[in-house]
Motif scaffolding. Structure first.
Motif, PDB file in Angstrom:
ATOM      1  N   PHE C  34       0.832  -1.209   0.000  1.00  0.00           N
ATOM      2  CA  PHE C  34       0.000   0.000   0.000  1.00  0.00           C
ATOM      3  C   PHE C  34       0.860   1.250   0.000  1.00  0.00           C
ATOM      4  O   PHE C  34       2.079   1.189   0.203  1.00  0.00           O
ATOM      5  N   TRP C  35       0.203   2.364  -0.284  1.00  0.00           N
ATOM      6  CA  TRP C  35       0.869   3.658  -0.242  1.00  0.00           C
ATOM      7  C   TRP C  35       0.177   4.524   0.805  1.00  0.00           C
ATOM      8  O   TRP C  35      -1.052   4.729   0.737  1.00  0.00           O
ATOM      9  N   ALA C  36       0.937   5.000   1.791  1.00  0.00           N
ATOM     10  CA  ALA C  36       0.414   5.896   2.824  1.00  0.00           C
ATOM     11  C   ALA C  36       0.787   7.330   2.450  1.00  0.00           C
ATOM     12  O   ALA C  36       1.560   7.572   1.514  1.00  0.00           O
ATOM     13  N   ASP C  37       0.228   8.262   3.193  1.00  0.00           N
ATOM     14  CA  ASP C  37       0.622   9.665   3.065  1.00  0.00           C
ATOM     15  C   ASP C  37       2.145   9.765   3.247  1.00  0.00           C
ATOM     16  O   ASP C  37       2.671   9.365   4.300  1.00  0.00           O
ATOM     17  N   PRO C  38       2.871  10.276   2.240  1.00  0.00           N
ATOM     18  CA  PRO C  38       4.340  10.338   2.363  1.00  0.00           C
ATOM     19  C   PRO C  38       4.807  11.051   3.630  1.00  0.00           C
ATOM     20  O   PRO C  38       5.790  10.622   4.262  1.00  0.00           O
ATOM     21  N   ALA C  39       4.107  12.098   4.044  1.00  0.00           N
ATOM     22  CA  ALA C  39       4.517  12.821   5.254  1.00  0.00           C
ATOM     23  C   ALA C  39       4.394  11.932   6.492  1.00  0.00           C
ATOM     24  O   ALA C  39       5.199  12.011   7.423  1.00  0.00           O
ATOM     25  N   ALA C  40       3.362  11.076   6.501  1.00  0.00           N
ATOM     26  CA  ALA C  40       3.177  10.174   7.642  1.00  0.00           C
ATOM     27  C   ALA C  40       4.280   9.132   7.686  1.00  0.00           C
ATOM     28  O   ALA C  40       4.750   8.745   8.760  1.00  0.00           O
ATOM     29  N   VAL C  41       4.701   8.651   6.519  1.00  0.00           N
ATOM     30  CA  VAL C  41       5.801   7.687   6.472  1.00  0.00           C
ATOM     31  C   VAL C  41       7.095   8.357   6.932  1.00  0.00           C
ATOM     32  O   VAL C  41       7.843   7.801   7.747  1.00  0.00           O
ATOM     33  N   ALA C  42       7.343   9.555   6.433  1.00  0.00           N
ATOM     34  CA  ALA C  42       8.568  10.267   6.840  1.00  0.00           C
ATOM     35  C   ALA C  42       8.586  10.471   8.354  1.00  0.00           C
ATOM     36  O   ALA C  42       9.640  10.381   8.999  1.00  0.00           O
ATOM     37  N   ALA C  43       7.396  10.712   8.929  1.00  0.00           N
ATOM     38  CA  ALA C  43       7.324  11.049  10.363  1.00  0.00           C
ATOM     39  C   ALA C  43       7.646   9.880  11.274  1.00  0.00           C
ATOM     40  O   ALA C  43       8.050  10.080  12.420  1.00  0.00           O
ATOM     41  N   VAL C  44       7.430   8.635  10.821  1.00  0.00           N
ATOM     42  CA  VAL C  44       7.702   7.489  11.712  1.00  0.00           C
ATOM     43  C   VAL C  44       9.158   7.048  11.669  1.00  0.00           C
ATOM     44  O   VAL C  44       9.558   6.169  12.451  1.00  0.00           O
ATOM     45  N   LEU C  45       9.962   7.616  10.778  1.00  0.00           N
ATOM     46  CA  LEU C  45      11.349   7.145  10.643  1.00  0.00           C
ATOM     47  C   LEU C  45      12.249   7.692  11.757  1.00  0.00           C
ATOM     48  O   LEU C  45      12.176   8.872  12.104  1.00  0.00           O
ATOM     49  N   PRO C  46      13.103   6.842  12.302  1.00  0.00           N
ATOM     50  CA  PRO C  46      14.037   7.294  13.342  1.00  0.00           C
ATOM     51  C   PRO C  46      15.205   8.055  12.714  1.00  0.00           C
ATOM     52  O   PRO C  46      15.414   7.974  11.491  1.00  0.00           O
ATOM     53  N   PRO C  47      15.968   8.767  13.540  1.00  0.00           N
ATOM     54  CA  PRO C  47      17.176   9.424  13.045  1.00  0.00           C
ATOM     55  C   PRO C  47      18.073   8.389  12.364  1.00  0.00           C
ATOM     56  O   PRO C  47      18.137   7.237  12.798  1.00  0.00           O
ATOM     57  N   GLY C  48      18.713   8.777  11.294  1.00  0.00           N
ATOM     58  CA  GLY C  48      19.611   7.855  10.601  1.00  0.00           C
ATOM     59  C   GLY C  48      18.970   7.192   9.403  1.00  0.00           C
ATOM     60  O   GLY C  48      19.656   6.675   8.536  1.00  0.00           O
TER      61      GLY C  48
ATOM     62  N   MET D   1      11.099  14.167  15.897  1.00  0.00           N
ATOM     63  CA  MET D   1      11.583  13.315  16.992  1.00  0.00           C
ATOM     64  C   MET D   1      10.532  12.261  17.370  1.00  0.00           C
ATOM     65  O   MET D   1       9.362  12.581  17.552  1.00  0.00           O
ATOM     66  N   LEU D   2      10.960  11.021  17.530  1.00  0.00           N
ATOM     67  CA  LEU D   2      10.045   9.976  17.969  1.00  0.00           C
ATOM     68  C   LEU D   2       9.891  10.030  19.485  1.00  0.00           C
ATOM     69  O   LEU D   2      10.840  10.356  20.192  1.00  0.00           O
ATOM     70  N   LYS D   3       8.666   9.691  19.945  1.00  0.00           N
ATOM     71  CA  LYS D   3       8.368   9.788  21.373  1.00  0.00           C
ATOM     72  C   LYS D   3       7.853   8.461  21.920  1.00  0.00           C
ATOM     73  O   LYS D   3       7.236   7.678  21.195  1.00  0.00           O
ATOM     74  N   GLY D   4       8.037   8.289  23.232  1.00  0.00           N
ATOM     75  CA  GLY D   4       7.560   7.079  23.898  1.00  0.00           C
ATOM     76  C   GLY D   4       8.606   6.601  24.870  1.00  0.00           C
ATOM     77  O   GLY D   4       9.802   6.732  24.613  1.00  0.00           O
ATOM     78  N   PHE D   5       8.168   6.018  26.010  1.00  0.00           N
ATOM     79  CA  PHE D   5       9.144   5.477  26.946  1.00  0.00           C
ATOM     80  C   PHE D   5       9.585   4.093  26.469  1.00  0.00           C
ATOM     81  O   PHE D   5      10.757   3.824  26.307  1.00  0.00           O
ATOM     82  N   ASN D   6       8.605   3.213  26.259  1.00  0.00           N
ATOM     83  CA  ASN D   6       8.890   1.888  25.715  1.00  0.00           C
ATOM     84  C   ASN D   6       8.529   1.858  24.240  1.00  0.00           C
ATOM     85  O   ASN D   6       7.926   2.782  23.711  1.00  0.00           O
ATOM     86  N   TYR D   7       8.837   0.744  23.583  1.00  0.00           N
ATOM     87  CA  TYR D   7       8.366   0.492  22.222  1.00  0.00           C
ATOM     88  C   TYR D   7       6.854   0.672  22.145  1.00  0.00           C
ATOM     89  O   TYR D   7       6.166   0.390  23.115  1.00  0.00           O
ATOM     90  N   PRO D   8       6.284   1.032  20.999  1.00  0.00           N
ATOM     91  CA  PRO D   8       6.978   1.622  19.861  1.00  0.00           C
ATOM     92  C   PRO D   8       7.198   3.113  20.075  1.00  0.00           C
ATOM     93  O   PRO D   8       6.413   3.770  20.753  1.00  0.00           O
ATOM     94  N   LEU D   9       8.276   3.645  19.481  1.00  0.00           N
ATOM     95  CA  LEU D   9       8.520   5.094  19.496  1.00  0.00           C
ATOM     96  C   LEU D   9       7.883   5.675  18.229  1.00  0.00           C
ATOM     97  O   LEU D   9       8.153   5.205  17.123  1.00  0.00           O
ATOM     98  N   THR D  10       7.035   6.673  18.413  1.00  0.00           N
ATOM     99  CA  THR D  10       6.223   7.175  17.304  1.00  0.00           C
ATOM    100  C   THR D  10       6.156   8.701  17.353  1.00  0.00           C
ATOM    101  O   THR D  10       6.534   9.319  18.360  1.00  0.00           O
ATOM    102  N   PRO D  11       5.640   9.319  16.275  1.00  0.00           N
ATOM    103  CA  PRO D  11       5.671  10.789  16.216  1.00  0.00           C
ATOM    104  C   PRO D  11       4.952  11.478  17.374  1.00  0.00           C
ATOM    105  O   PRO D  11       5.430  12.490  17.889  1.00  0.00           O
ATOM    106  N   LYS D  12       3.788  10.902  17.811  1.00  0.00           N
ATOM    107  CA  LYS D  12       3.015  11.578  18.861  1.00  0.00           C
ATOM    108  C   LYS D  12       3.189  10.938  20.240  1.00  0.00           C
ATOM    109  O   LYS D  12       2.705  11.475  21.233  1.00  0.00           O
ATOM    110  N   GLY D  13       3.793   9.756  20.277  1.00  0.00           N
ATOM    111  CA  GLY D  13       3.996   9.095  21.568  1.00  0.00           C
ATOM    112  C   GLY D  13       2.746   8.484  22.172  1.00  0.00           C
ATOM    113  O   GLY D  13       2.717   8.133  23.349  1.00  0.00           O
ATOM    114  N   LYS D  14       1.696   8.308  21.343  1.00  0.00           N
ATOM    115  CA  LYS D  14       0.460   7.716  21.874  1.00  0.00           C
ATOM    116  C   LYS D  14       0.478   6.190  21.854  1.00  0.00           C
ATOM    117  O   LYS D  14      -0.187   5.543  22.652  1.00  0.00           O
ATOM    118  N   SER D  15       1.211   5.609  20.914  1.00  0.00           N
ATOM    119  CA  SER D  15       1.177   4.149  20.745  1.00  0.00           C
ATOM    120  C   SER D  15       2.107   3.417  21.696  1.00  0.00           C
ATOM    121  O   SER D  15       2.003   2.205  21.857  1.00  0.00           O
TER     122      SER D  15
END
Lengths: 265, 265, 265, 265
Positions: C34-48, D1-15
């Protein structure tokens, strides 16, 4: 001779889902008053029950954290007999008398399913939770005090079916607010035999007759409830138009009988 | 009019535990032949069934990984309808004819409980597992080949009730080894009404009449089974004196009827 | 000396959640492109990790019915080691190389959680189901044939998080369509010590290096996926804008290593 | 920046499995004092902890019905955060000081597993139950009164691992009987990288430092415990030689720190 109240019937009667009545219950519960679309309430009623116009769609949603026992200390086997329950009661009339009818109910235990079906409660399995009260209160454990909040939720077949919140205001002083119209269920046992699939073994209106009802620690306040739309489920047809009072209390009673009101076959 | 085969009966018939028959099934299964104490086998039989002396305590333990469907693609809602099952069948005679009787059965799904009770299967909830076969084999996935091992286990009410192992030897060539005597159950619906607790709504011997039975990928070998002693359970009274053959296969069939053999009331 | 790979470490090493590697796996799986909103995909990526512009939000959702084993026939204890899994992989770049990153994953087994966390898979508990294929097909068991349908669903914390459908068209002939970019995870172990809550014990990009990968019975067709909005969850931010191919196959592999790409501390 | 204390680390830290500390807890609990084989107690201790000869194998088994919250009313999402727990604490010495070490612990919730592992609690999933106290007492709900009985049980991976009973005698007047030595755990995070499997990311003795501990409704009496022998489990090596006092109470506390005593690497 095989022994047991419910399946399985066995030589010693130990494997049965339930011991014979009397059945003893203690619980903490949340109750949320609400009004559904009157047409939706009328639509869930079985033959023999009439829509209660004066209620205008009035109903209650209830979350129970139950402990069950027979006469042999079954409360000391909580893995087998402790359970959680959610159900809805809608206002109805039987021969002009105010009663409450249960269209939907969910529990997380098979012994509870078996006892329920014997009483006309149309139980399915669900994951039911409510916020608990502990004597040691704090940010994780609300006190029995004005403003305290208790939440409930139910999930079945993987779908969130209901969410509720009760916000306490006052201890209940007038026990009349806790009065419940008699619960009348549709007792229904289908038949699989090809020529009897339209001739159920049971199809009758029954009245639940619990006794020795005790209520303790009752608080009253505001209730809120949502019944989200889910694929494959109809409970959301009863979604609240508005909500009313909320109650949080403890209850105990005994069940050892069931009254047949009317055979519908 | 309310609709639904099992509870709950609702305006649209979507919330019911099960759609009306025909009911379609596909599964992988393990079967372990064993001999229990003949007196224990005789003791679990209901009135109307006789102990089969020629069997000398012969029985089978079965683990099924089931997929169920009605006529509306219910197999596409596996969270609601896929389930696992364990049961025991003991040899018996009905009016001199060889039959198999099911004293104990456990499933992990409520729709399966409801269908089972409609057929006289005395189902309780349990956690049932069996080793699976995958086309991509390896150390985690045994091939269908000589020496491969498949295990099963069941836990109910927190107690491990059964453990089994099937070790494959050969593909089944003669389908006669898979032949199963007709399954005859005790259909029993209790009544809670105080004056009817000894007058069940149903209490009869019924014969299951599945049809369009298909068996594929059948392998035969050795079986082993244990039924440990547990507090509050009687199934261990049927503990194997010795075990016989083991089978691993896939099966499909259709259920849309039930034959009453004898009303026991 | 205490023994065990994961908690608990004990004198004999029998109670540990997992035996030491190598870890063996077999499974059936569904994969939905599937294809998600590109901004949403970019947002879940960790540094690096960098967003892969050429993918334009490309991702896969996967449902696995797993069997696990260590070196001691753990596949014969399916109650402890068999499990079901759902996860999402989004396209990303590591130092310009195409990789896949896993932002969400759910399993129904604790040993699987422990192994996952050791590999940077951010696992939570969930109830995951997929339609199964059985050799004995029928209305309850789809054949491996054009037009056959296989569904998947996942529920966590009581909320339905994902639903999917794969409709088969053809057996996979060119194995290239099954090729998967290397999976790169964020290995993260938090510290509770008040002065180290911003200094995790692990915080690094790691690459999964499974080997001896086998794929069998692969079919390709169309996929569809929904990720509904749920209170307290963010996975719906990746809801499909459109869906692509669907795959249904069996897979086996071995895990005994993990490659550190970059320490992010 | 990803947020969260435990897995998963996500954009809003809700998951994330858990919000950041402080972590708030309220519970009802059962505690059963017992003495195990001293050699078995000595054998479960990690390096850095010494066997406490004066205890002679002394230990406690504990059942907790927990409610958890972070700072955002997580107690109003009991489906995600409410849980049940069983664990064992054995007497030990750290540098000559009396401490308690937790070799085995089971919970029924993933957020609780994650918080536990952050504190060195070696948690696995289990089904844990204890008899509850309700304000509305009766045959199903024991009063807080002399002679009342409360039972607990735990099952994991399908095996019943522990059963316990507490019989009340008196309300606790001297709070000293409830005093608990500091809990010291082995914090251990394994590494999967082939060349680091003997170099864990964490391997240290840590001390739990809960604060704002409140205890209410404490009763004391007799305790009994059994730890049955199960295939694949070692907890039964700690089976009681004899049992001592039993306690039933409510407790609340806050966790927001962890003290490192000694790095064992």
């Amino acid at each position: 001779m095989l022994k047991g109240f419910n399946y399985p019937l066995t030589p010693k009667g130990k494997s049965t889902l339930n011991p014979p009545p009397p059945w003893y219950y203690s619980a903490d519960f949340l109750s949320i008053e609400f009004w559904a679309d009157p047409a939706a309430v009328a639509a869930v009623l079985p033959p023999g029950l009439d829509f209660n116009r004066s209620g205008n769609g009035h109903a209650n949603a209830l979350f129970y954290d139950w402990q069950f026992s027979g006469s042999n200390e079954e409360y000391l086997d909580p893995a087998r007999y402790q359970y959680r329950e959610f159900f809805i009661l809608v206002d109805a009339l039987f021969e002009g008398k105010a009663v409450a009818y249960c269209p939907y109910i969910f529990v997380d235990n098979d012994a509870a399913i078996a006892r329920g079906w014997s009483q006309g409660y149309p139980k399915r399995l669900g994951q039911v939770f409510q916020t608990r009260y502990y004597a040691a209160t704090g940010k994780a454990g609300p006190a029995l005090a004005p403003g305290s909040k208790f939440a409930g939720s139910v999930t079945a077949s993987g779908h969130r079916l209901a969410e509720a919140l009760v916000t306490l205001k006052d201890p209940v002083k007038d026990m009349c607010v806790l009065k419940q119209a008699p619960i009348v269920n549709l007792l229904h046992t289908p038949r699989l035999a090809a020529d009897k699939q339209d001739k159920p073994a049971d199809h009758e209106l029954v009245e639940n007759v619990p006794h020795d009802v005790k209520i303790e620690q009752a608080w009253i306040g505001e209730g809120s409830l949502s019944l989200p739309v889910c694929h494959g489920e109809e409970i959301s047809d009863l979604a609240p138009v508005r909500c009313g009072k909320g109650i949080r209390a403890s209850l105990a009673y005994i069940v050892d009988d069931l009254k047949t009101l009317k055979d519908l076959r």
